[in-house]
Design a protein around this motif. Sequence first.
Motif, PDB file in Angstrom:
ATOM      1  N   GLN A 107      -6.822  -5.799  -3.843  1.00  0.00           N
ATOM      2  CA  GLN A 107      -7.603  -4.580  -4.088  1.00  0.00           C
ATOM      3  C   GLN A 107      -6.701  -3.353  -4.242  1.00  0.00           C
ATOM      4  OE1 GLN A 107     -10.864  -4.430  -4.444  1.00  0.00           O
ATOM      5  NE2 GLN A 107     -11.584  -6.385  -3.680  1.00  0.00           N
ATOM      6  N   LEU A 108      -5.437  -3.581  -4.562  1.00  0.00           N
ATOM      7  CA  LEU A 108      -4.523  -2.441  -4.694  1.00  0.00           C
ATOM      8  C   LEU A 108      -4.863  -1.572  -5.898  1.00  0.00           C
ATOM      9  CD1 LEU A 108      -1.040  -3.973  -3.790  1.00  0.00           C
ATOM     10  CD2 LEU A 108      -2.284  -2.221  -2.515  1.00  0.00           C
ATOM     11  N   GLY A 145     -13.606  -1.541   2.866  1.00  0.00           N
ATOM     12  CA  GLY A 145     -14.964  -1.756   3.339  1.00  0.00           C
ATOM     13  C   GLY A 145     -15.100  -2.863   4.357  1.00  0.00           C
ATOM     14  N   THR A 146     -14.190  -3.849   4.334  1.00  0.00           N
ATOM     15  CA  THR A 146     -14.258  -4.962   5.287  1.00  0.00           C
ATOM     16  C   THR A 146     -13.034  -4.977   6.198  1.00  0.00           C
ATOM     17  OG1 THR A 146     -13.257  -6.490   3.684  1.00  0.00           O
ATOM     18  CG2 THR A 146     -15.654  -6.361   3.719  1.00  0.00           C
ATOM     19  N   ASP A 147     -12.456  -3.820   6.421  1.00  0.00           N
ATOM     20  CA  ASP A 147     -11.289  -3.690   7.299  1.00  0.00           C
ATOM     21  C   ASP A 147     -11.687  -4.014   8.736  1.00  0.00           C
ATOM     22  OD1 ASP A 147      -9.096  -2.853   8.821  1.00  0.00           O
ATOM     23  OD2 ASP A 147      -8.691  -1.126   7.533  1.00  0.00           O
ATOM     24  N   VAL A 205       0.840  -1.204   0.000  1.00  0.00           N
ATOM     25  CA  VAL A 205       0.000   0.000   0.000  1.00  0.00           C
ATOM     26  C   VAL A 205       0.873   1.252   0.000  1.00  0.00           C
ATOM     27  CG1 VAL A 205      -1.744   1.308   1.270  1.00  0.00           C
ATOM     28  CG2 VAL A 205      -1.928  -1.186   1.115  1.00  0.00           C
ATOM     29  N   THR A 206       1.919   1.227   0.802  1.00  0.00           N
ATOM     30  CA  THR A 206       2.854   2.356   0.846  1.00  0.00           C
ATOM     31  C   THR A 206       3.467   2.588  -0.527  1.00  0.00           C
ATOM     32  OG1 THR A 206       3.360   1.770   3.133  1.00  0.00           O
ATOM     33  CG2 THR A 206       4.889   3.272   2.039  1.00  0.00           C
ATOM     34  N   TYR A 207       3.855   1.500  -1.182  1.00  0.00           N
ATOM     35  CA  TYR A 207       4.455   1.622  -2.509  1.00  0.00           C
ATOM     36  C   TYR A 207       3.434   2.141  -3.533  1.00  0.00           C
ATOM     37  CZ  TYR A 207       7.041   0.536  -6.731  1.00  0.00           C
ATOM     38  OH  TYR A 207       7.697   0.636  -7.943  1.00  0.00           O
ATOM     39  N   ALA A 208       2.181   1.705  -3.404  1.00  0.00           N
ATOM     40  CA  ALA A 208       1.137   2.191  -4.323  1.00  0.00           C
ATOM     41  C   ALA A 208       0.935   3.695  -4.158  1.00  0.00           C
ATOM     42  CB  ALA A 208      -0.171   1.441  -4.074  1.00  0.00           C
ATOM     43  N   GLY A 228     -15.126  -4.358  -0.216  1.00  0.00           N
ATOM     44  CA  GLY A 228     -14.575  -5.701  -0.107  1.00  0.00           C
ATOM     45  C   GLY A 228     -13.118  -5.762   0.282  1.00  0.00           C
ATOM     46  N   ALA A 229     -12.481  -4.607   0.501  1.00  0.00           N
ATOM     47  CA  ALA A 229     -11.041  -4.605   0.817  1.00  0.00           C
ATOM     48  C   ALA A 229     -10.818  -4.756   2.315  1.00  0.00           C
ATOM     49  CB  ALA A 229     -10.401  -3.311   0.327  1.00  0.00           C
ATOM     50  N   ASN A 230      -9.806  -5.561   2.671  1.00  0.00           N
ATOM     51  CA  ASN A 230      -9.418  -5.670   4.068  1.00  0.00           C
ATOM     52  C   ASN A 230      -8.401  -4.577   4.406  1.00  0.00           C
ATOM     53  OD1 ASN A 230      -6.919  -6.536   3.076  1.00  0.00           O
ATOM     54  ND2 ASN A 230      -7.250  -8.679   3.586  1.00  0.00           N
TER      55      ASN A 230
END
Length: 218
Positions: free
Chosen positions: A195-196, A155-157, A45-48, A187-189
Motif C-alpha cells: 500500500q505504499l 486502516g487495519t493497523d 515508508v521512510t523512503y517514500a 486496508g493498510a497495515n
Amino acid sequence: MPEVIFNGPAGRIEGRYHHSKKANSPVALVLHPHPQFGGTMNNPVTYALFQAFVNRGFSVLRFNFRGVGRSQGGFDSGIGELSDAAAALDWLQSQNPDASQCWIGGFSFGAWIAMQVLMRRPEIEGFISVAPPANMYDFSFLAPCPSSGTIINGGTDQVAPQADVLKLVERLKTQKGITIEHASVEGANHFFENQLEPLAAMVGAYLDKRLAAAPEKS
C-alpha cells in the motif's frame, strides 16, 4: 543521493541527503521507525516520505538514529533520539541557510520523535505524521500543536490502531490557528505493505496543496 556523516550528541550520524539545485528550496527532515524493531532510514515508508519531498523540490535529509547502521551510540528510549533529530535538523539548516520553508516527517516511532522536534523548533511550518503510535507513547506534549500538518494511518493497523490515532487527531483539531488533516489508507497495515503507492499519493497531494498555498519568499 550522497551519503553524509555529521556529528551528533552520541558520535557520528549516518544519513542520506538530497540537495535541491533550486535556490531557497524548502527543507525537510524524515525520521525512521523504532530502532529496536528493525527501523532504519531505508525503511520503505521512510523512503517514500523522503521521495515525496524530493519530488517537490525540497532538500531532504533522512538519517539513522544512534546505534543504527553506521551511526554511533546506542538506543536511548527516545531521549537521545530526539537529540539526534535536533542535530540532524541543525546540519540540514546549515546546508540550506536560505531555505524558504522547513518541514518534518516521521513514521511510527519516528512520528513521535518528529512531533517532539516540532514543539521545540518554531521554524518548522508543516509536518507529515505517518502511523503515530498514539496507543504506546504520550502525545500530550502537543499542547498546543504549533504547526499545521497531516496525520496518515493504515486502516487495519494493529500496531498503532486507527481508533487511537483518531483520538489524537480530534484532540489536535480543537486547537485554533492551525489545521490538522487526517487520511487513512484503507486496508493498510502498520508497515503499509502493498500500500505504499496510495500512501505516497496522499502525502504528495497534501504537500502539493500546502506548497500551492504558501506565499512566495524572495
